[in-house]
Enzyme design. Structure first.
Site, mmCIF file in Angstrom:
data_model
loop_
_atom_site.group_PDB
_atom_site.id
_atom_site.type_symbol
_atom_site.label_atom_id
_atom_site.label_comp_id
_atom_site.label_asym_id
_atom_site.label_seq_id
_atom_site.Cartn_x
_atom_site.Cartn_y
_atom_site.Cartn_z
ATOM 1 N N SER A 23 0.819 -1.210 0.000
ATOM 2 C CA SER A 23 0.000 0.000 0.000
ATOM 3 C C SER A 23 0.853 1.260 0.000
ATOM 4 O O SER A 23 0.384 2.335 -0.393
ATOM 5 C CB SER A 23 -0.918 0.011 1.221
ATOM 6 O OG SER A 23 -0.135 0.038 2.417
ATOM 7 N N CYS A 35 1.935 -6.095 10.073
ATOM 8 C CA CYS A 35 1.843 -5.145 8.960
ATOM 9 C C CYS A 35 3.275 -4.832 8.557
ATOM 10 O O CYS A 35 4.135 -4.636 9.433
ATOM 11 C CB CYS A 35 1.105 -3.872 9.374
ATOM 12 S SG CYS A 35 1.196 -2.518 8.166
ATOM 13 N N CYS A 51 2.022 -6.845 1.773
ATOM 14 C CA CYS A 51 1.045 -6.057 2.519
ATOM 15 C C CYS A 51 0.054 -7.036 3.124
ATOM 16 O O CYS A 51 -0.642 -7.758 2.392
ATOM 17 C CB CYS A 51 0.336 -5.091 1.573
ATOM 18 S SG CYS A 51 -1.012 -4.142 2.321
#
Length: 261
Positions: A11, A183, A73
């Protein structure tokens, strides 16, 4: 042999924590990194929109000839990996919070999971957490503000320490000895996390090494490895502007030498 690049998609800038592992461990492989800075962060966006963004990024990478795509991601993996695998005829490697290694190595039996809201709701995480629920108590926490800190290059600021301390403190008080970085932006805050952890016997679990090993397996399985005398190239793409692209490239240089574990 196949000297085409491996595509790495995130992202934003966080996937560089995975990119850096590929860079270090696969010295003959070219890498193309795509950071969707225009639409970052993904964590609180609807699944349908994340699928749309991911599909667009993959199409752009395939248009320049990548031989494999690493979805670096967790949120995009949770939302879009099934769609991407059924739509495009290249190998995909996705991410999920590294619950298994954290649970199996925990001595306290209490494991912290730091992830985005979308990842914690995703099928991959839910299936894995149910599988190991009887082996450890899992404390889930959305890393609120973490992505924004990394995207704006504020990982080493007092604000970063304060934000990390606020979220890690309750986990540490409950006795976690493993904290899963769910993450790919979060490893860039490892320094702040270690300062909060202090001298406690607590280990951060970064999934990037496992992802690199999976890439190696697929390169062998599909006969996609680059030639040993291949001179690799490292290129970058973004949905955002030239200023973001410049910051992305600068962060990749930092990621080459940072201790992200």
């Amino acid at each position: 042999m196949n000297n085409a690049p491996i595509g790495v998609f995130d992202s934003g800038q966080g996937g560089l924590s995975v990119w850096s592992e590929l860079y270090r461990r696969l010295p003959h492989e070219s890498l193309l990194y795509y950071g969707d800075g225009k639409n970052c962060p993904y964590g609180n966006q609807p699944r349908e929109r994340i699928v749309e963004y991911s599909d667009y990024a993959v199409r752009r990478m395939l248009s320049v000839g990548v031989k494999m795509v690493v979805i670096a991601c967790n949120t995009a993996t949770a939302a879009a990996i099934d769609h991407l695998r059924t739509t495009y005829d290249v190998p995909f490697v996705g991410l999920e919070p590294a619950v298994k290694p954290a649970v199996l190595t925990s001595r306290s039996g209490v494991v912290g999971i730091l992830a985005t809201a979308a990842s914690l709701k995703g099928r991959l995480f839910r299936e894995t957490s149910r599988k190991y629920a009887d082996r450890a108590r899992m404390i889930e926490q959305v890393g609120e503000g973490f992505v924004e800190l990394v995207e704006s290059d504020r990982e080493d600021t007092p604000e970063a320490f304060e934000t990390v301390s606020k979220l890690l403190g309750p986990m540490l008080e409950q006795g976690v000895d493993r904290i899963v970085l769910g993450c790919t932006h979060y490893p860039f805050l490892s320094g702040a996390m270690r300062r909060v952890i202090g001298d406690r016997d607590v280990r951060l679990v970064n999934p990037a090494p496992a992802i690199e090993r999976r890439v190696e397996v697929l390169l062998e399985e599909f006969s996609l490895a680059a030639a040993e005398d291949h001179e690799p190239e490292y290129s970058f793409m973004t949905s955002a502007d030239e200023e973001y692209l410049s910051r992305l490239i600068a962060k990749s240089e930092r990621a080459k030498t940072l201790d992200l574990d």
